[in-house]
Motif scaffolding. Structure first.
Motif, PDB file in Angstrom:
ATOM      1  N   LEU A 225      30.071  62.061  68.761  1.00  0.00           N
ATOM      2  CA  LEU A 225      30.967  60.908  68.852  1.00  0.00           C
ATOM      3  C   LEU A 225      32.060  61.163  69.883  1.00  0.00           C
ATOM      4  CD1 LEU A 225      31.534  59.557  65.226  1.00  0.00           C
ATOM      5  CD2 LEU A 225      29.853  58.874  66.939  1.00  0.00           C
ATOM      6  N   ILE A 230      37.333  56.466  70.508  1.00  0.00           N
ATOM      7  CA  ILE A 230      37.719  55.853  69.233  1.00  0.00           C
ATOM      8  C   ILE A 230      39.232  55.724  69.144  1.00  0.00           C
ATOM      9  CG2 ILE A 230      37.713  56.191  66.726  1.00  0.00           C
ATOM     10  CD1 ILE A 230      34.990  57.660  67.136  1.00  0.00           C
ATOM     11  N   ARG A 231      39.920  56.776  69.542  1.00  0.00           N
ATOM     12  CA  ARG A 231      41.387  56.759  69.516  1.00  0.00           C
ATOM     13  C   ARG A 231      41.938  55.642  70.419  1.00  0.00           C
ATOM     14  NH1 ARG A 231      41.771  61.508  70.974  1.00  0.00           N
ATOM     15  NH2 ARG A 231      41.930  62.461  68.909  1.00  0.00           N
ATOM     16  N   ALA A 234      41.149  51.977  69.109  1.00  0.00           N
ATOM     17  CA  ALA A 234      41.970  51.668  67.936  1.00  0.00           C
ATOM     18  C   ALA A 234      43.412  51.391  68.354  1.00  0.00           C
ATOM     19  CB  ALA A 234      41.914  52.819  66.936  1.00  0.00           C
ATOM     20  N   PHE A 242      38.933  49.805  61.898  1.00  0.00           N
ATOM     21  CA  PHE A 242      37.766  50.612  62.246  1.00  0.00           C
ATOM     22  C   PHE A 242      37.377  51.471  61.046  1.00  0.00           C
ATOM     23  CE2 PHE A 242      39.931  49.424  66.084  1.00  0.00           C
ATOM     24  CZ  PHE A 242      38.905  49.080  66.950  1.00  0.00           C
ATOM     25  N   PHE A 244      34.709  54.163  59.225  1.00  0.00           N
ATOM     26  CA  PHE A 244      33.714  55.202  59.500  1.00  0.00           C
ATOM     27  C   PHE A 244      33.177  55.746  58.179  1.00  0.00           C
ATOM     28  CE2 PHE A 244      36.162  54.874  63.317  1.00  0.00           C
ATOM     29  CZ  PHE A 244      35.241  55.080  64.341  1.00  0.00           C
ATOM     30  N   ILE A 262      42.413  53.082  61.355  1.00  0.00           N
ATOM     31  CA  ILE A 262      41.175  53.871  61.322  1.00  0.00           C
ATOM     32  C   ILE A 262      40.989  54.386  59.900  1.00  0.00           C
ATOM     33  CG2 ILE A 262      39.925  55.863  62.217  1.00  0.00           C
ATOM     34  CD1 ILE A 262      41.537  55.681  64.768  1.00  0.00           C
ATOM     35  N   PRO A 286      29.945  54.516  69.075  1.00  0.00           N
ATOM     36  CA  PRO A 286      30.842  55.079  70.099  1.00  0.00           C
ATOM     37  C   PRO A 286      30.477  56.522  70.452  1.00  0.00           C
ATOM     38  CG  PRO A 286      31.900  55.181  67.957  1.00  0.00           C
ATOM     39  CD  PRO A 286      30.559  54.536  67.739  1.00  0.00           C
TER      40      PRO A 286
END
Length: 409
Positions: A225, A230-231, A234, A242, A244, A262, A286
């Motif tokens: 990933l 992702i950071r 978001a 988001f 997971f 997140i 991602p």
């Protein structure tokens, strides 16, 4: 030619004798449900299937086998226990002996040996097998903490294997010159299972309180990933949530992106996934573009689509090749384009569902039942079964476009 009739003849042939199938896997049976579980469940319908897992160290002074049954399947997970102070030579000798004992308990019938990891071939190579199958679903040598001997053991396995399958077209292209009976079988899907998500399920308690829109990912959370991506996405859209789902493996919890929007909800079982998907607006992939993802063909792509959720992915080669022209699939190159793609996916989700007609037509051409059937046919042929059928009888169908490689040599 009547292909259904041909498949029926195969089902009465060599493959469907009472010989056991021993599947050697680096994954635990009760970890994340993936390709091995889907296929072995189906093969267990007419033969004993043993799912031989990696050894577990023990304080006991002797090596022994644990055999674990699980509800809902006839597959038996085999977990060898080996004294923790033994060296590699002692371990390999013990594992070979334990494998022999397992086969003796089943009447010493010639087994079919099926490998997901070449490393286990080291202690199984002495077995007089009816057939040796290598189902290469990932390029394990590219994964984090891969053992240095993995490539050499793969070469030894390829030299012995009667038939080789790959988990996608990129892997097929990378290995096509290394075996003369090589076949590409990209990810299939249990569409009926995931289509439940389209009906609107009550959100599970740990997700119900998360405000929408929800964009989600499920699967193993590891070096594949793109944590930076992702950071960034978001941070760019604090009004989106988001979600997971999945275990964190080979990376530290401290490395995970953290923000108010997140949410890490942990690992969920396969039966629960449609309920969580039902509460998502967009499904995410991602993935980082690195050596670990160079050859992956994510099973979650068709699963997300079967659930009726638009998919936003980074440019994974097999995803671009097989799904970039499918409605509801968006490919992004960086954080900015990923956010834009998510916005487009959200808009599609709020529009009509007509795009799903094309999606369903694509998914209808690739099911785990069909994949298992085609694999059985190829194994049958490798064991001296009927003459090969035309390529269309064994070719994986979903998602392949004319410019893509033939599915097998």
């Amino acid at each position: 030619m009547n292909l259904l009739g041909a498949f029926s003849k195969v089902s009465e042939g060599i493959f469907c004798t009472d010989a056991p199938l021993v599947c050697f896997s680096h994954l635990r049976w009760d970890f994340v449900l993936q390709r091995p579980q889907h296929l072995m469940q189906r093969f267990a319908a007419d033969r004993q299937v043993f799912f031989f897992e990696e050894y577990i160290p023990t304080d006991h002074h002797l090596a022994y086998l644990e055999i674990h049954p699980f509800a809902g399947t006839m597959v038996k997970a085999v977990r060898p226990r080996v004294p923790h102070w033994w060296n590699e030579t002692q371990r390999e000798t013990a594992l070979a002996g334990l494998l022999d004992e397992l086969l003796a308990l089943n009447g010493n019938r010639q087994p079919i040996l099926w490998f997901y990891t070449p490393l286990m071939f080291a202690f199984a190579r002495h077995v007089d097998a009816a057939a040796v199958v290598y189902d290469c679903m990932d390029e394990l040598a590219n994964f984090k903490f891969a053992p240095p001997q993995l490539k050499a053991m793969e070469q030894a396995l390829l030299a012995r294997a009667d038939v080789v399958f790959t988990g996608g077209y990129s892997l097929y292209e990378a290995k096509r010159d290394r075996h003369d009976n090589l076949h590409a079988f990209p990810s299939s899907v249990d569409a009926h299972h995931f289509r439940i998500a389209r009906n609107g399920q009550s959100s599970p308690p740990d997700q119900a309180g998360i405000k929408g829109p929800r964009l989600g990912f499920y699967g193993v959370i590891d070096e594949r990933l793109d944590l930076g991506l992702i950071r960034d996405i978001a941070a760019a859209r604090p009004d989106w949530s988001f979600v997971f789902l999945g275990p964190v493996v080979k990376i530290s919890q401290d490395d995970l992106p953290r923000a108010a929007n997140i949410h890490y909800l942990g690992q969920k079982n396969y039966a629960e996934l449609p309920t969580y998907l039902s509460g998502w607006d967009v499904a995410l992939m991602p993935f980082a573009l690195n050596e670990a993802t160079r050859f992956i063909s994510p099973t979650k792509t068709p699963e997300y689509l079967a659930a009726g959720r638009p998919v936003v992915s980074t440019g994974i080669t097999d995803v671009v090749r097989s799904y970039s022209d499918v409605p509801g699939v968006y490919i992004a190159e960086d954080a900015g384009s990923f956010v834009d793609a998510c916005a487009a996916a959200l808009a599609l989700r709020q529009s009509s569902t007509s795009w799903l007609e094309t999606v369903d037509a694509v998914l209808a051409r690739s099911s785990w039942d069909d994949t298992a059937r085609r694999m059985r046919l190829l194994i049958e042929q490798s064991m001296g079964g009927p003459e090969p059928l035309p390529a269309e009888a064994t070719a994986p169908l979903a998602g392949r476009t004319p410019e893509q490689p033939a599915p097998h040599a």
